[in-house]
Design an enzyme around this catalytic site. Structure first.
Site, mmCIF file in Angstrom:
data_model
loop_
_atom_site.group_PDB
_atom_site.id
_atom_site.type_symbol
_atom_site.label_atom_id
_atom_site.label_comp_id
_atom_site.label_asym_id
_atom_site.label_seq_id
_atom_site.Cartn_x
_atom_site.Cartn_y
_atom_site.Cartn_z
ATOM 1 N N HIS A 173 0.822 -1.220 0.000
ATOM 2 C CA HIS A 173 0.000 0.000 0.000
ATOM 3 C C HIS A 173 0.857 1.272 0.000
ATOM 4 O O HIS A 173 0.366 2.333 -0.334
ATOM 5 C CB HIS A 173 -1.020 -0.013 1.138
ATOM 6 N N HIS A 235 7.662 -2.271 2.354
ATOM 7 C CA HIS A 235 7.482 -0.822 2.200
ATOM 8 C C HIS A 235 8.804 -0.069 2.069
ATOM 9 O O HIS A 235 8.969 0.773 1.188
ATOM 10 C CB HIS A 235 6.707 -0.245 3.391
HETATM 11 C C1 BG6 Z 1 1.607 -2.264 7.533
HETATM 12 C C2 BG6 Z 1 2.351 -2.889 8.673
HETATM 13 O O1 BG6 Z 1 1.890 -2.935 6.333
HETATM 14 O O2 BG6 Z 1 1.962 -0.897 7.420
HETATM 15 C C3 BG6 Z 1 2.058 -2.144 9.957
HETATM 16 O O3 BG6 Z 1 1.969 -4.245 8.811
HETATM 17 C C4 BG6 Z 1 2.326 -0.669 9.792
HETATM 18 O O4 BG6 Z 1 2.828 -2.678 11.029
HETATM 19 C C5 BG6 Z 1 1.641 -0.125 8.547
HETATM 20 O O5 BG6 Z 1 1.823 -0.012 10.943
HETATM 21 C C6 BG6 Z 1 2.062 1.306 8.283
HETATM 22 O O6 BG6 Z 1 1.257 1.853 7.278
HETATM 23 P P1 BG6 Z 1 0.922 3.400 7.220
HETATM 24 O O7 BG6 Z 1 0.139 3.552 5.967
HETATM 25 O O8 BG6 Z 1 0.141 3.708 8.457
HETATM 26 O O9 BG6 Z 1 2.233 4.108 7.198
#
Ligand code: BG6
Length: 478
Positions: A173, A235
């Site tokens: 994402h 990520h």
């Molecule tokens: C997720 C992780 O993929 O991404 C989480 O599993 C994390 O641990 C999250 O908190 C962070 O996403 P964002 O969009 O809040 O930065």
């Protein structure tokens, strides 16, 4: 602009991700006018309930998680009319025929697997068996995509039995975040940065994803993963790739993913000295990591900092420092490019380091700023002062920060459009695991414990030393 007509099936539609992100995101696209007339969404899960009960659940989810637009009751009702629910047993025969009956001919069929990865294979197989895996259908799979190279390969092979690579959408994402995409726009739609974007002019790069939340509530999953599996393999790796990659020849799914893959393949294996792991301690605001995961001896890291080197012509000698963690001082994600000092200073100035820094702020307060040296105003002679050249995207684009489209909204619509640019390809995921596996196994074989850090801090002291020993400093987390 409406997308092509579609039937979208969400497996795991009673789960947390569906409630928090997927359905509220779809609703927001609906009110933005992107749904064609007949488009329908079918919620599928094991829970026995009828469509009316499912719509009630989703009404609550949208009111809670869709932001301001969720308050428009009439629109929400209109959207709910597009929803149907079918109770399906991923490992049995219940529901599959009924699901098939709901699917219309001649429209895009997309299947979102918002379920545990252990079920991916079963669902893919049932979709083929019941005739729903046609030539144009698409599947969307969530992370974690495997927990190491072997399991990721198995997963890829399982999916490949029923779907071609161009039908598989592996979600990360982070790639759906506006500013992450902006990174490509900034780099490749401007002449300004690219000539300087290399080891000759860049001293080092910092990528930080700091969170204030802990792992309470998902301790069981997290304790089996840790920050490296949960954030770095996916990520952080994507942010690193977009920052470091060569310009693709075109903004086209395979061209972009080819370039990212080259970066991953060029990553040097890490030495133990280049890795700092941390675990948060209990503080006034809450319990510590081991209490949150209810595992007193856990050695799993809730923080990690890495010094990464990319072995290619462009980046030889420019380290990339990565860090991410839970329960840190602030929630902030940013990429900081620190340029080298000018080769020769003509000013007899003291103290202020003239390094230009480009800070790309991914969240919150999306924007960019560039630190510049200018003359301090006033008659005091030629004294230099560092000032930021600031651009907040919300101000510049008139976008109301809170109403920026969520990553999921964008990504799901890309699935319907058939655009894989912002999704990970199978070989990319495998290459990322191939690099992270030795980091994880090295740790498993060692007897060291993670460095403790205070909740609400910037992470363990050791992480600061990772840069100090190179005569550098992290940008403050704030
Ligand atoms: C997720 C992780 O993929 O991404 C989480 O599993 C994390 O641990 C999250 O908190 C962070 O996403 P964002 O969009 O809040 O930065």
């Amino acid at each position: 602009i409406p997308v092509e007509d579609f039937d979208l099936v969400i497996f795991g539609s009673t789960g947390d991700l569906a409630r928090r992100k997927i359905f509220p995101g779809l609703y927001r696209r609906f009110i933005a006018g992107q749904f064609p007339q007949g488009a329908q969404i079918i919620g599928a899960a094991r829970t026995q309930q009828d469509t009316a009960a499912f719509r009630d659940e989703m009404r609550k989810a949208i009111v809670e998680f869709a932001g301001n637009p969720g308050k428009d009751a009439a629109k929400v009702e209109e959207f709910l009319q597009r929803l149907t629910y079918v109770s399906v047993d991923a490992r049995g025969t219940t529901g599959w025929e009924e699901l098939h009956e709901h699917m219309r001919e001649g429209v895009v069929h997309a299947f979102y697997f918002s379920v545990a990865p252990a079920l991916f294979g079963d669902i893919a197989q049932r979709l083929s068996q019941y005739g729903m895996a046609d030539d144009d259908s698409r599947i969307v799979v969530e992370k974690p995509f495997g927990r190491d190279l072997v399991s990721a390969r198995e997963l890829n092979a399982t999916l490949a039995r029923h779907f071609r690579e161009d039908q598989i959408y592996r979600i990360d994402h982070y790639l759906g975040k506006e500013t992450v995409q902006n990174l490509m726009a900034v780099r490749f739609a401007n002449i300004l940065f690219e000539p300087l974007w290399n080891a000759q002019y860049v001293d080092h790069v910092q990528i930080t994803v700091a969170e204030t939340v802990g792992v309470a509530g998902r301790g069981e999953y997290y304790d089996q993963s840790g920050a490296i599996r949960d954030m770095v393999q996916n990520h952080m790796m994507q942010l690193l790739c977009l920052t470091a990659m060569e310009p693709p020849y075109h903004f086209d799914p395979n061209a972009v993913r080819d370039e990212k893959l080259k970066v991953i393949r060029a990553l040097e294996p890490l030495e133990p000295d280049d890795i700092v792991r941390g675990q948060y301690l209990a503080g006034p605001d809450g319990p510590g990591y081991v209490e949150d995961v209810e595992h007193p001896d856990s050695r799993t890291e809730s923080f990690v900092a890495l010094k990464v080197r990319i072995s290619n012509w462009r980046w030889q000698g420019t380290p990339f420092y990565l860090r991410t963690g839970k329960r840190l001082r602030a929630r902030t994600s940013e990429i900081v490019i620190t340029f080298k000092d000018p080769p020769h200073s003509i000013f007899d100035d003291d103290g202020v380091s003239p390094a230009n820094q480009l800070v790309i702020k991914l969240q919150p307060n999306e924007g960019m700023h560039l630190t510049m040296m200018i003359k301090e105003p006033g008659p005091g002679g030629m004294r230099l002062v560092q000032v930021p050249l600031d651009m907040s995207f919300a101000d510049a684009l008139g976008a109301n920060g809170t109403d920026m489209p969520d990553a999921y909204e964008r990504l799901i619509m890309d699935v319907i459009r058939g655009n894989q640019t912002l999704f990970m390809r199978g070989d990319e995921v495998e290459a990322a695991w191939a690099w992270t596996d030795p980091i994880i196994s090295g740790w498993e074989q060692s007897t060291r414990s993670p460095e403790p850090y205070d909740a609400g801090s910037s992470g363990p002291e050791e992480a600061l030393r990772l840069l100090h020993r190179d005569d550098r400093r992290w940008r403050e987390i704030r």
